[in-house]
Write a protein that holds these residues in place. Structure first.
Motif, PDB file in Angstrom:
ATOM      1  N   THR A 326      77.366  72.098  12.777  1.00 35.68           N
ATOM      2  CA  THR A 326      75.940  71.944  12.483  1.00 35.68           C
ATOM      3  C   THR A 326      75.725  71.413  11.077  1.00 35.68           C
ATOM      4  N   LEU A 327      76.531  71.864  10.123  1.00 38.38           N
ATOM      5  CA  LEU A 327      76.424  71.323   8.768  1.00 38.38           C
ATOM      6  C   LEU A 327      76.620  69.815   8.768  1.00 38.38           C
ATOM      7  N   ALA A 328      77.464  69.321   9.675  1.00 39.39           N
ATOM      8  CA  ALA A 328      77.732  67.878   9.738  1.00 39.39           C
ATOM      9  C   ALA A 328      76.461  67.085   9.991  1.00 39.39           C
ATOM     10  N   TYR A 329      75.565  67.608  10.821  1.00 39.02           N
ATOM     11  CA  TYR A 329      74.309  66.894  11.096  1.00 39.02           C
ATOM     12  C   TYR A 329      73.507  66.682   9.818  1.00 39.02           C
ATOM     13  N   TYR A 330      73.437  67.723   8.989  1.00 35.69           N
ATOM     14  CA  TYR A 330      72.608  67.653   7.790  1.00 35.69           C
ATOM     15  C   TYR A 330      73.272  66.848   6.679  1.00 35.69           C
ATOM     16  N   TRP A 331      74.565  66.683   6.773  1.00 36.19           N
ATOM     17  CA  TRP A 331      75.253  65.837   5.802  1.00 36.19           C
ATOM     18  C   TRP A 331      75.228  64.378   6.242  1.00 36.19           C
ATOM     19  N   VAL A 332      75.669  64.095   7.449  1.00 33.41           N
ATOM     20  CA  VAL A 332      75.807  62.711   7.901  1.00 33.41           C
ATOM     21  C   VAL A 332      74.461  62.021   8.012  1.00 33.41           C
ATOM     22  N   ASN A 333      73.402  62.744   8.382  1.00 36.33           N
ATOM     23  CA  ASN A 333      72.099  62.118   8.561  1.00 36.33           C
ATOM     24  C   ASN A 333      71.296  61.992   7.273  1.00 36.33           C
ATOM     25  N   ASN A 334      71.868  62.429   6.175  1.00 31.62           N
ATOM     26  CA  ASN A 334      71.196  62.279   4.890  1.00 31.62           C
ATOM     27  C   ASN A 334      71.228  60.812   4.458  1.00 31.62           C
ATOM     28  N   ASN A 335      70.136  60.330   3.938  1.00 28.97           N
ATOM     29  CA  ASN A 335      70.025  58.910   3.563  1.00 28.97           C
ATOM     30  C   ASN A 335      71.019  58.507   2.486  1.00 28.97           C
ATOM     31  N   PHE A 336      71.275  59.405   1.522  1.00 27.64           N
ATOM     32  CA  PHE A 336      72.226  59.089   0.457  1.00 27.64           C
ATOM     33  C   PHE A 336      73.649  58.971   1.018  1.00 27.64           C
ATOM     34  N   VAL A 337      73.957  59.824   1.993  1.00 32.34           N
ATOM     35  CA  VAL A 337      75.273  59.765   2.623  1.00 32.34           C
ATOM     36  C   VAL A 337      75.438  58.474   3.391  1.00 32.34           C
ATOM     37  N   ARG A 338      74.423  58.107   4.157  1.00 33.31           N
ATOM     38  CA  ARG A 338      74.492  56.863   4.927  1.00 33.31           C
ATOM     39  C   ARG A 338      74.693  55.653   4.014  1.00 33.31           C
ATOM     40  N   LYS A 339      74.032  55.679   2.890  1.00 35.90           N
ATOM     41  CA  LYS A 339      74.189  54.577   1.946  1.00 35.90           C
ATOM     42  C   LYS A 339      75.603  54.556   1.400  1.00 35.90           C
ATOM     43  N   ALA A 340      76.156  55.724   1.088  1.00 32.64           N
ATOM     44  CA  ALA A 340      77.513  55.801   0.549  1.00 32.64           C
ATOM     45  C   ALA A 340      78.545  55.330   1.568  1.00 32.64           C
ATOM     46  N   LEU A 341      78.295  55.627   2.853  1.00 32.08           N
ATOM     47  CA  LEU A 341      79.217  55.219   3.911  1.00 32.08           C
ATOM     48  C   LEU A 341      78.997  53.774   4.341  1.00 32.08           C
ATOM     49  N   ASN A 342      77.962  53.131   3.790  1.00 28.06           N
ATOM     50  CA  ASN A 342      77.620  51.743   4.128  1.00 28.06           C
ATOM     51  C   ASN A 342      77.276  51.578   5.608  1.00 28.06           C
ATOM     52  N   VAL A 343      76.486  52.526   6.093  1.00 29.96           N
ATOM     53  CA  VAL A 343      75.976  52.445   7.466  1.00 29.96           C
ATOM     54  C   VAL A 343      74.814  51.456   7.497  1.00 29.96           C
ATOM     55  N   ARG A 344      74.811  50.573   8.464  1.00 26.12           N
ATOM     56  CA  ARG A 344      73.767  49.566   8.554  1.00 26.12           C
ATOM     57  C   ARG A 344      72.424  50.193   8.922  1.00 26.12           C
ATOM     58  N   LYS A 345      71.419  49.867   8.137  1.00 26.30           N
ATOM     59  CA  LYS A 345      70.085  50.400   8.383  1.00 26.30           C
ATOM     60  C   LYS A 345      69.550  49.898   9.723  1.00 26.30           C
ATOM     61  N   GLY A 346      68.891  50.795  10.431  1.00 30.58           N
ATOM     62  CA  GLY A 346      68.237  50.417  11.677  1.00 30.58           C
ATOM     63  C   GLY A 346      69.124  50.408  12.899  1.00 30.58           C
ATOM     64  N   THR A 347      70.417  50.691  12.733  1.00 33.56           N
ATOM     65  CA  THR A 347      71.321  50.642  13.895  1.00 33.56           C
ATOM     66  C   THR A 347      71.346  51.971  14.651  1.00 33.56           C
ATOM     67  N   ILE A 348      71.389  53.084  13.926  1.00 37.71           N
ATOM     68  CA  ILE A 348      71.429  54.410  14.540  1.00 37.71           C
ATOM     69  C   ILE A 348      70.339  55.269  13.889  1.00 37.71           C
ATOM     70  N   LYS A 349      69.353  55.680  14.674  1.00 33.47           N
ATOM     71  CA  LYS A 349      68.271  56.492  14.123  1.00 33.47           C
ATOM     72  C   LYS A 349      68.771  57.875  13.727  1.00 33.47           C
ATOM     73  N   GLU A 350      69.551  58.460  14.602  1.00 30.13           N
ATOM     74  CA  GLU A 350      70.043  59.816  14.349  1.00 30.13           C
ATOM     75  C   GLU A 350      71.502  59.922  14.749  1.00 30.13           C
ATOM     76  N   TRP A 351      72.354  60.347  13.816  1.00 28.02           N
ATOM     77  CA  TRP A 351      73.753  60.606  14.129  1.00 28.02           C
ATOM     78  C   TRP A 351      73.837  61.896  14.925  1.00 28.02           C
ATOM     79  N   ILE A 352      74.530  61.840  16.051  1.00 28.97           N
ATOM     80  CA  ILE A 352      74.731  63.006  16.915  1.00 28.97           C
ATOM     81  C   ILE A 352      76.228  63.211  17.063  1.00 28.97           C
ATOM     82  N   ARG A 353      76.692  64.421  16.846  1.00 27.16           N
ATOM     83  CA  ARG A 353      78.133  64.650  16.847  1.00 27.16           C
ATOM     84  C   ARG A 353      78.758  64.288  18.192  1.00 27.16           C
TER      85      ARG A 353
END
Length: 465
Positions: A326-353
């Motif tokens: 459950t902690l993973a949801y709150y970490w991976v879906n954080n905007n700062f984390v997504r930016k650090a991982l270089n996730v493309r904006k607009g591709t995945i609305k919500e990361w689901i484990r």
């Protein structure tokens, strides 16, 4: 004289059009200081027709990356994110076990990472897993064959962009449902080698943990395992054996068999932690944890920072092992984390484990033929099981291994870590090694990371467990 790596990469480029974008990640939110290992994230196009791209995390070996094996790691589900493998199982990061208070969960270094001895690609696959996406919905329609074919395509294109790893010993690895797909991917690589497409691809074998085969042996082994472990009575076991004789427990053909199987499911499985029968049963709390924070002054900030979470998952008790999921949801879906991982904006609305929202057909009834094809050609295999796993009991795994009809080279014996029994193992003449991990569940590295790292290190170097 031209480098053989350059020659190989040029040959590959003649046959494959690589659409890879990658970035090196040196810092991650929630982790103090720079990462003590090399992390790269990126995308590889695997479905040109529908615009489908796999997202990956690549971590170089912390030992000798130029010489150590290259592992391609697939996570089960199907459609569970490879981030689970990275941060919950075999990777060099793990979450701090602390109650979520609205701030970003913290990460620490995991000393028993498999990256101690291998280069590892953690692959979000099939499409719809983690941050892997398709521009057209049709691209999410997957099955066992599509998953294995697209994984094969990913690997070839990734190696085009990373030719320095072409000569490294290559192993395909994964656990749970991915245990069904791993041999299919390895077989596809073997077919490519036979076709002359990748003559220098250095496939050495594969390894699977707590693995699904696709056959009835997986489900059917739950009954004798539960009986042996004292979960069901002699009487119920005998009634199931008598009324369901010769049947596949997944599809019982008479009402009496169905009745007894319902008793097994409703009375026993409903109160047992199937992943590890000795650990606490942890049903998810019905309380939405973010709602419980609504009265706090920081709640607006929390909701804003976690705006990618559309359906916040409920929290189990902090004592439950699955709290980290459950902690993973709150970490991976954080905007700062997504930016650090270089996730493309607009591709995945919500990361689901583990994403269950897209269609997936389990059309390959059994992968035994793939095992036979690979083992008969001399490729190595490591099959391991947590011995307290009721999801895919080791009894069933032993049964399908026995069906391969290979001679036993070394019979059942204990293997050790730190002077203690870590499990039991046996080896076969077809280069297959089977091992149990004592006290582990589904999946083994989550419960016994030190022992599993020792197991991998010994096996991958050719030493006896």
């Amino acid at each position: 004289m031209e480098s053989p790596f350059l020659i190989v990469s040029l040959i590959f480029l003649c046959f494959f059009s690589s659409a890879l974008s990658s970035s090196v990640v040196t810092h991650l939110p929630g982790f103090q200081g720079p990462l003590p290992f090399y992390l790269e994230t990126g995308y590889v196009e695997v479905d040109e027709e529908h615009g489908g791209e796999f997202f990956y995390y690549f971590i170089e070996s912390e030992n000798k990356p130029a010489e150590d094996p290259l592992l391609l790691w697939l996570t089960g589900g199907p459609r569970c994110s490879a981030f689970s493998g990275l941060v919950l199982e075999i990777g060099p990061l793990k979450f701090v076990a602390a109650e979520y208070n609205g701030s970003l969960p913290s990460l620490i270094y995991h000393p028993y990472s498999w990256t101690k001895v291998a280069n590892v690609i953690f692959l979000d696959s099939p499409l719809g897993s983690g941050f892997s996406y398709s521009r057209k919905y049709e691209g999410y329609d997957a099955n066992d064959t599509i998953w294995s074919e697209q994984t094969y395509k990913f690997l070839i294109q990734w190696l085009v962009e990373h030719p320095q790893f072409i000569s490294n010993p290559l192993y395909i690895a994964g656990d749970s449902y991915a245990g069904k797909i791993v041999p299919m991917v390895a077989k596809r690589i073997l077919d490519g080698i036979d076709e002359g497409k990748e003559p220098l691809l250095n496939l050495q074998g594969y390894l699977i943990g707590n693995p699904v085969t696709g056959g009835k042996v997986d489900k059917n082994s739950q009954i004798p395992y539960a009986h042996n472990m004292g979960i069901i009575s002699d009487n119920l076991f005998e009634m199931i054996q008598k009324s369901c004789s010769g049947q596949d427990y997944r599809t019982p053909t008479n009402s009496q068999c169905q009745m007894y199987l319902n008793s097994f499911t409703n009375l026993f499985l409903s109160e047992i932690n199937e992943a590890h029968i000795l650990e606490a049963y942890c049903p998810e709390s019905r309380l939405n944890h973010l709602h419980s924070l609504a009265s706090r002054t920081s709640s607006k900030r929390i909701l804003k920072e976690n705006q990618n979470i559309l359906h916040p998952p409920p929290f189990p008790d902090l004592s439950c092992r699955c709290y980290a999921q459950t902690l993973a949801y709150y970490w991976v879906n954080n905007n700062f984390v997504r930016k650090a991982l270089n996730v493309r904006k607009g591709t995945i609305k919500e990361w689901i484990r583990c994403n269950r929202h897209f269609p997936y057909a389990k059309e390959n009834k059994s992968n035994i033929k793939c095992h036979l094809s690979l083992l008969q050609r001399g490729y190595r295999a490591l099959v391991y099981s947590g011995d307290h796993d009721l999801v895919i009991p080791f009894l069933g795994t032993k049964q399908w291994i026995k069906s391969l009809n290979s001679s036993i080279m070394e019979d059942w014996r204990s293997w050790h870590v730190g002077g203690q029994v870590a499990g039991y193992t046996m080896t076969y003449s077809n280069n297959l090694t089977f091992a149990t991990v004592k006290g582990a569940g589904h999946t083994a590295p989550e419960y016994k990371p030190q022992e599993c790292l020792a197991m991998l290190s010994r096996w991958i170097s050719g030493a006896a467990l």
